[in-house]
Scaffold this active site. Structure first.
Site, mmCIF file in Angstrom:
data_model
loop_
_atom_site.group_PDB
_atom_site.id
_atom_site.type_symbol
_atom_site.label_atom_id
_atom_site.label_comp_id
_atom_site.label_asym_id
_atom_site.label_seq_id
_atom_site.Cartn_x
_atom_site.Cartn_y
_atom_site.Cartn_z
ATOM 1 N N ARG A 50 0.831 -1.204 0.000
ATOM 2 C CA ARG A 50 0.000 0.000 0.000
ATOM 3 C C ARG A 50 0.870 1.260 0.000
ATOM 4 N NH1 ARG A 50 -4.599 0.627 4.537
ATOM 5 N NH2 ARG A 50 -2.789 1.099 5.820
ATOM 6 N N LYS A 150 -2.434 7.167 1.199
ATOM 7 C CA LYS A 150 -2.184 7.505 2.609
ATOM 8 C C LYS A 150 -1.104 8.577 2.618
ATOM 9 C CE LYS A 150 -2.145 4.963 6.429
ATOM 10 N NZ LYS A 150 -3.290 5.276 7.270
HETATM 11 N N1 PXG Z 1 -9.193 4.965 7.424
HETATM 12 C C1 PXG Z 1 -8.283 5.935 7.572
HETATM 13 C C2 PXG Z 1 -8.584 7.294 7.090
HETATM 14 C C3 PXG Z 1 -7.038 5.648 8.156
HETATM 15 O O1 PXG Z 1 -6.123 6.599 8.290
HETATM 16 C C4 PXG Z 1 -7.782 3.362 8.457
HETATM 17 C C5 PXG Z 1 -8.973 3.709 7.844
HETATM 18 C C6 PXG Z 1 -7.571 1.940 8.859
HETATM 19 O O2 PXG Z 1 -6.669 1.313 7.985
HETATM 20 P P1 PXG Z 1 -5.756 0.097 8.458
HETATM 21 O O3 PXG Z 1 -4.984 -0.264 7.250
HETATM 22 O O4 PXG Z 1 -4.894 0.628 9.568
HETATM 23 O O5 PXG Z 1 -6.654 -0.972 8.926
HETATM 24 C C7 PXG Z 1 -6.778 4.337 8.597
HETATM 25 C C8 PXG Z 1 -5.454 4.038 9.194
HETATM 26 C C9 PXG Z 1 -4.119 6.895 14.529
HETATM 27 C C10 PXG Z 1 -3.901 6.682 13.077
HETATM 28 O O6 PXG Z 1 -3.296 7.573 15.154
HETATM 29 C C11 PXG Z 1 -4.666 5.793 12.379
HETATM 30 C C12 PXG Z 1 -4.465 5.597 11.020
HETATM 31 C C13 PXG Z 1 -3.522 6.317 10.387
HETATM 32 C C14 PXG Z 1 -2.770 7.221 11.106
HETATM 33 C C15 PXG Z 1 -2.923 7.409 12.457
HETATM 34 O O7 PXG Z 1 -5.121 6.405 15.059
HETATM 35 N N2 PXG Z 1 -5.317 4.686 10.441
#
Ligand code: PXG
Length: 289
Positions: A50, A150
């Protein structure tokens, strides 16, 4: 703590990058958040894939191969002697001048790897569930800045997070420009209705979360039907169960949305079962170090 920057390790206070780095000046860069459980890095290849896809879309050349990035992540974990960790992998456009033009960046992206302990939501939320709200800030339009990237520009999510915090909540549902459910500020969202799982498709401005993929995989193995489907707030309010997924949060139950009680107001049966199965997966799957 030792932090990896461009192939070298630095102490926390010495880990510095230029104020001309376009990651800082413009949010021009990409990142991943990854977890390690008992010396197993969960879904590492998926996170690296990703990261490279995000970088490809913004035409950012990562100066390492995927294998080299994996090696650097493992090296950082070993260096910091962490059994359980949250790994933040950041690649910026690098140092340039005070202009947007990415060609002015020195041709060398900045690669940063930080491995630290993870701070989860308080345990009571996993036991009793979260209360969340929908917020006015709409999720980035996929045709403007696709949430699949991201990127280091997380202001869209931060604005929504501020609105949640101002309302006394820890997470918020972000809607798309038509008012359909997209995702939360740092988590994906699922609802359960009549023993079927529903989650918004990627075209709704939903990041293809790796935890989301894992939950869909576990549900598939458990013969629970999963649908990527448009979801309205009405459907969330009237769901039997609701939960969020993310690398940091894992699976967290939601029991109240915009003041409406979800199901019986307690974490649902299917949610609790998925939480258990997810925990098992993190204990046996992953890249060992
Ligand atoms: N949606 C968004 C907008 C994200 O940033 C997720 C879903 C979940 O994706 P994953 O691949 O982790 O299952 C994310 C990712 C935090 C934090 O501090 C969380 C994310 C990114 C940066 C910081 O909670 N989550």
């Amino acid at each position: 703590m030792k932090i990896y920057i461009n192939g070298k390790f630095y102490d926390r206070n010495a880990a510095r990058i230029s104020v001309f780095d376009h990651g800082l000046l413009y949010g021009d860069g990409v990142f991943e958040g990854i977890r390690a459980y008992k010396r197993l890095v969960f879904k590492l290849e998926e996170h690296i894939d990703r990261l490279f896809e995000s970088a490809h879309t913004i035409m950012l050349n990562i100066p390492l191969t995927k294998e080299q990035v994996i090696k650097a992540v493992i090296q950082t974990l070993k260096m910091n002697k962490l059994d359980d960790a949250y790994i933040r992998l950041v690649v910026t456009r690098g140092e340039g001048d005070l202009g947007l033009d990415p060609r002015k960046c020195l041709g060398h992206a900045t690669v940063i790897i930080i491995a630290d302990k993870i701070k989860l939501y308080p345990e009571e939320f996993y036991k009793n569930g979260l209360a969340i709200i929908t917020v006015p800030t709409v999720r980035n339009l996929p045709e403007a800045l696709n949430p699949q990237i991201k990127s280091l520009n997380y202001l869209n999510n931060i604005l929504a997070k501020i609105e949640a915090i101002n309302a006394g909540c820890d997470e918020a549902i972000m809607l798309d420009s038509l008012g359909y459910v997209a995702e939360c500020t740092g988590d994906n969202i699922f609802i359960v209705k009549n023993d079927h799982l529903f989650t918004p498709p990627q075209c709704m401005g939903t990041l293809r979360g790796i935890t989301r993929d894992t939950v869909m995989e576990i549900a598939g193995k458990s013969k629970i039907p999963v649908h990527e489907h448009v979801i309205t707030r009405h459907e969330v309010y009237n769901s039997d169960e609701c939960f969020l997924t993310g690398t940091a949060a894992e699976i967290i139950p939601v029991v109240k949305v915009d003041g409406r009680i979800i199901g019986r107001g307690k974490p649902g049966k299917l949610t609790l079962d998925l939480m258990k199965k997810f925990k098992v997966a993190t204990k046996k799957e992953g890249v060992r170090y």
